[in-house]
Design an enzyme around this catalytic site. Structure first.
Site, mmCIF file in Angstrom:
data_model
loop_
_atom_site.group_PDB
_atom_site.id
_atom_site.type_symbol
_atom_site.label_atom_id
_atom_site.label_comp_id
_atom_site.label_asym_id
_atom_site.label_seq_id
_atom_site.Cartn_x
_atom_site.Cartn_y
_atom_site.Cartn_z
ATOM 1 N N GLU A 169 -1.574 -9.090 -4.866
ATOM 2 C CA GLU A 169 -2.872 -9.749 -5.038
ATOM 3 C C GLU A 169 -2.705 -11.232 -5.384
ATOM 4 O O GLU A 169 -3.436 -12.074 -4.896
ATOM 5 C CB GLU A 169 -3.707 -9.054 -6.133
ATOM 6 C CG GLU A 169 -4.236 -7.687 -5.720
ATOM 7 C CD GLU A 169 -5.163 -7.750 -4.523
ATOM 8 O OE1 GLU A 169 -5.718 -8.818 -4.236
ATOM 9 O OE2 GLU A 169 -5.322 -6.718 -3.841
ATOM 10 N N ARG B 282 0.822 -1.211 0.000
ATOM 11 C CA ARG B 282 0.000 0.000 0.000
ATOM 12 C C ARG B 282 0.857 1.263 0.000
ATOM 13 O O ARG B 282 0.341 2.364 0.119
ATOM 14 C CB ARG B 282 -0.925 0.008 1.224
ATOM 15 C CG ARG B 282 -2.025 -1.009 1.108
ATOM 16 C CD ARG B 282 -2.963 -0.970 2.299
ATOM 17 N NE ARG B 282 -4.056 -1.903 2.111
ATOM 18 C CZ ARG B 282 -4.803 -2.394 3.086
ATOM 19 N NH1 ARG B 282 -4.583 -2.029 4.329
ATOM 20 N NH2 ARG B 282 -5.776 -3.227 2.831
ATOM 21 N N CYS C 114 -19.279 -6.717 14.843
ATOM 22 C CA CYS C 114 -20.254 -5.708 14.403
ATOM 23 C C CYS C 114 -20.170 -4.425 15.230
ATOM 24 O O CYS C 114 -20.425 -3.339 14.725
ATOM 25 C CB CYS C 114 -21.663 -6.271 14.476
ATOM 26 S SG CYS C 114 -21.887 -7.729 13.436
ATOM 27 N N ASP D 5 -13.853 -10.581 -3.963
ATOM 28 C CA ASP D 5 -13.250 -11.808 -3.421
ATOM 29 C C ASP D 5 -14.098 -12.307 -2.254
ATOM 30 O O ASP D 5 -15.186 -11.771 -1.987
ATOM 31 C CB ASP D 5 -11.793 -11.552 -3.000
ATOM 32 C CG ASP D 5 -11.699 -10.648 -1.786
ATOM 33 O OD1 ASP D 5 -12.729 -10.048 -1.384
ATOM 34 O OD2 ASP D 5 -10.600 -10.541 -1.208
ATOM 35 N N TYR E 67 -11.421 -10.875 -10.536
ATOM 36 C CA TYR E 67 -11.117 -10.258 -9.244
ATOM 37 C C TYR E 67 -9.818 -9.445 -9.307
ATOM 38 O O TYR E 67 -9.784 -8.274 -8.933
ATOM 39 C CB TYR E 67 -11.009 -11.337 -8.144
ATOM 40 C CG TYR E 67 -10.270 -10.813 -6.960
ATOM 41 C CD1 TYR E 67 -10.894 -9.943 -6.083
ATOM 42 C CD2 TYR E 67 -8.914 -11.107 -6.761
ATOM 43 C CE1 TYR E 67 -10.202 -9.392 -5.034
ATOM 44 C CE2 TYR E 67 -8.218 -10.558 -5.718
ATOM 45 C CZ TYR E 67 -8.865 -9.705 -4.858
ATOM 46 O OH TYR E 67 -8.171 -9.140 -3.830
ATOM 47 N N LEU F 111 4.983 -20.866 -0.768
ATOM 48 C CA LEU F 111 3.703 -20.181 -0.955
ATOM 49 C C LEU F 111 2.646 -21.109 -1.545
ATOM 50 O O LEU F 111 1.448 -20.870 -1.396
ATOM 51 C CB LEU F 111 3.867 -18.979 -1.896
ATOM 52 C CG LEU F 111 4.203 -17.633 -1.261
ATOM 53 C CD1 LEU F 111 4.447 -16.595 -2.348
ATOM 54 C CD2 LEU F 111 3.094 -17.164 -0.343
ATOM 55 N N GLY F 112 3.107 -22.157 -2.247
ATOM 56 C CA GLY F 112 2.159 -23.098 -2.840
ATOM 57 C C GLY F 112 1.488 -22.551 -4.094
ATOM 58 O O GLY F 112 1.741 -21.408 -4.486
ATOM 59 N N TYR F 113 0.672 -23.380 -4.705
ATOM 60 C CA TYR F 113 -0.030 -23.000 -5.943
ATOM 61 C C TYR F 113 0.955 -22.350 -6.914
ATOM 62 O O TYR F 113 0.843 -21.183 -7.277
ATOM 63 C CB TYR F 113 -1.196 -22.052 -5.652
ATOM 64 C CG TYR F 113 -2.201 -22.623 -4.684
ATOM 65 C CD1 TYR F 113 -3.230 -23.455 -5.114
ATOM 66 C CD2 TYR F 113 -2.095 -22.357 -3.322
ATOM 67 C CE1 TYR F 113 -4.131 -24.001 -4.224
ATOM 68 C CE2 TYR F 113 -2.989 -22.908 -2.417
ATOM 69 C CZ TYR F 113 -4.011 -23.721 -2.864
ATOM 70 O OH TYR F 113 -4.897 -24.260 -1.985
HETATM 71 S S1 SF4 Z 1 -22.315 -5.001 10.774
HETATM 72 FE FE1 SF4 Z 1 -21.449 -6.982 11.264
HETATM 73 S S2 SF4 Z 1 -22.320 -8.421 9.780
HETATM 74 FE FE2 SF4 Z 1 -22.680 -6.346 9.022
HETATM 75 S S3 SF4 Z 1 -20.969 -5.952 7.638
HETATM 76 FE FE3 SF4 Z 1 -20.409 -5.153 9.655
HETATM 77 S S4 SF4 Z 1 -19.310 -6.798 10.681
HETATM 78 FE FE4 SF4 Z 1 -20.409 -7.680 8.920
#
Ligand code: SF4
Length: 355
Positions: free
Chosen positions: A37, A25, A200, A138, A120, A80-82
């Site tokens: 990637e 980055r 969340c 992805d 992708y 790394l494989g593949y």
């Molecule tokens: S709120 Fe929770 S379930 Fe919804 S995108 Fe964010 S982390 Fe995922």
């Protein structure tokens, strides 16, 4: 579906604040983004960083990659494989050198046409390096998207990936196309995580996300049921004659195609189950290879898991008297520095190298 138009306003400030400091980055050089990637497919970020730096130290330009020999390339990729990813990288570098004058192409179609680059990766390079509105979809992005929208489409189907890319396209706006791609991926990798409960409470989408509102995250994404892997049992021989060890090339097609390996053969599980009988079998196998074994020194077991197959291996370090044709007899130093040995065989080498 809830309002996707809000995604940039919710995601971009969060990304600017929270993004991890990763070497690829540091700039938007398409060679760097492309390499990262490809390395990141099937491999964790922490594991990739060292490989990424070492690869660019050895092959700092697309032209250097195009011109390097296969042995050097595979050695840089060792572990790394593949390995077809590395071969395709080089093929694409050769196309860029020959057909694009060494400059990375800057349209989605031209990027997508390069060997080893699917929708992708083309989307990721297009958006991150050239600010194109080309979503990169992805597993991380699919997880975020399907939870955010409570979308029950099967994410293992290409039609779902294409549909999600098309749906996301309108929220890609210049000059933030690259940041959108990276923000969606970052959220999937660090907050809306693949294993276990999503975080969340620290997600910038929590106010809009349907899965969060309804407590339904565990139902998304929807996937195919996985088929059980095929189990293969193997005897692996590390044959030592003086200071030399036997390696050979694998067949040109199939698993680990054209890579180096220790001599090995499939065995019945019952043959592997009784240690003394298995050791005797290993000595017979070595004799049949014409090496005239003198001692069986060490034995170790290791299981290597590929996408569709598991290899359950028992390896033996066997001293021997002859170095017949059909193998390359190399020193420890050569095996360490010149020949790429896939991870599946590494534990046996470590056993022998420690002797
Ligand atoms: S709120 Fe929770 S379930 Fe919804 S995108 Fe964010 S982390 Fe995922």
């Amino acid at each position: 579906m809830n309002d996707l138009q809000q995604l940039p306003a919710l995601l971009l400030p969060w990304y600017e604040r929270e993004k991890r400091d990763l070497p690829w980055r540091e700039d938007k050089d398409p060679y760097h983004v492309w390499l990262s990637e490809i390395m990141l497919q099937q491999t964790r970020v922490e594991a990739v960083i060292g490989y990424y730096r070492r690869f660019l130290d050895a092959l700092p330009t697309i032209r250097a990659l195009a011109e390097t020999d296969e042995e050097t390339l595979l050695k840089l990729w060792e572990g790394l494989g593949y390995y077809n990813r590395a071969r395709n990288l080089q093929k694409a570098a050769q196309v860029i050198a020959q057909q694009h004058g060494g400059a990375f192409p800057n349209t989605y179609d031209a990027i997508r046409a390069l060997p080893g680059i699917g929708p992708y990766t083309a989307g990721a390079i297009g958006s991150i390096c050239f600010d194109l509105p080309t979503p990169a979809v992805d597993g991380n992005v699919l997880r975020v998207f399907t939870r955010y929208c409570e979308d029950g489409s099967n994410i293992d189907k290409q039609t779902t990936k294409t549909a999600v890319a098309q749906t996301l396209r309108p929220v890609y706006r210049s000059p933030n196309c690259g940041a959108m791609t990276q923000a969606l991926m970052e959220l999937g990798a660090t907050v809306c995580v693949p294993n276990g409960a999503p975080k969340c409470e620290s997600c910038p989408l929590r106010g809009e996300c349907k899965a969060n509102k309804n407590g339904s995250w565990m139902f998304y994404p929807v996937r195919d049921t996985k088929k059980a892997r095929k189990l293969v049992f193997k005897t692996v021989l590390v044959l030592q004659c003086g200071d030399r060890f036997a390696i050979r090339k694998r067949p040109k097609t199939g698993l680990l195609a054209s890579l180096w390996e220790f001599p090995n053969a499939d065995v019945a599980p019952t043959e592997q189950a009784v240690p003394d009988a298995a050791a005797q079998h290993a000595l017979t196998f070595a004799s049949n290879l014409g090496v005239q074994p003198t001692d069986l020194l060490l034995q170790t077991g290791y299981t290597h898991i590929f996408t569709h197959v598991e290899w359950h291996m028992t390896g033996y370090l066997i001293r021997c008297r002859r170095m017949p044709d059909g193998f390359l007899w190399v020193t420890k130093e050569q095996l360490e520095h010149e020949y790429a040995l896939p991870s599946a065989f590494r534990p046996f080498w470590e056993l022998a190298a420690g002797e």
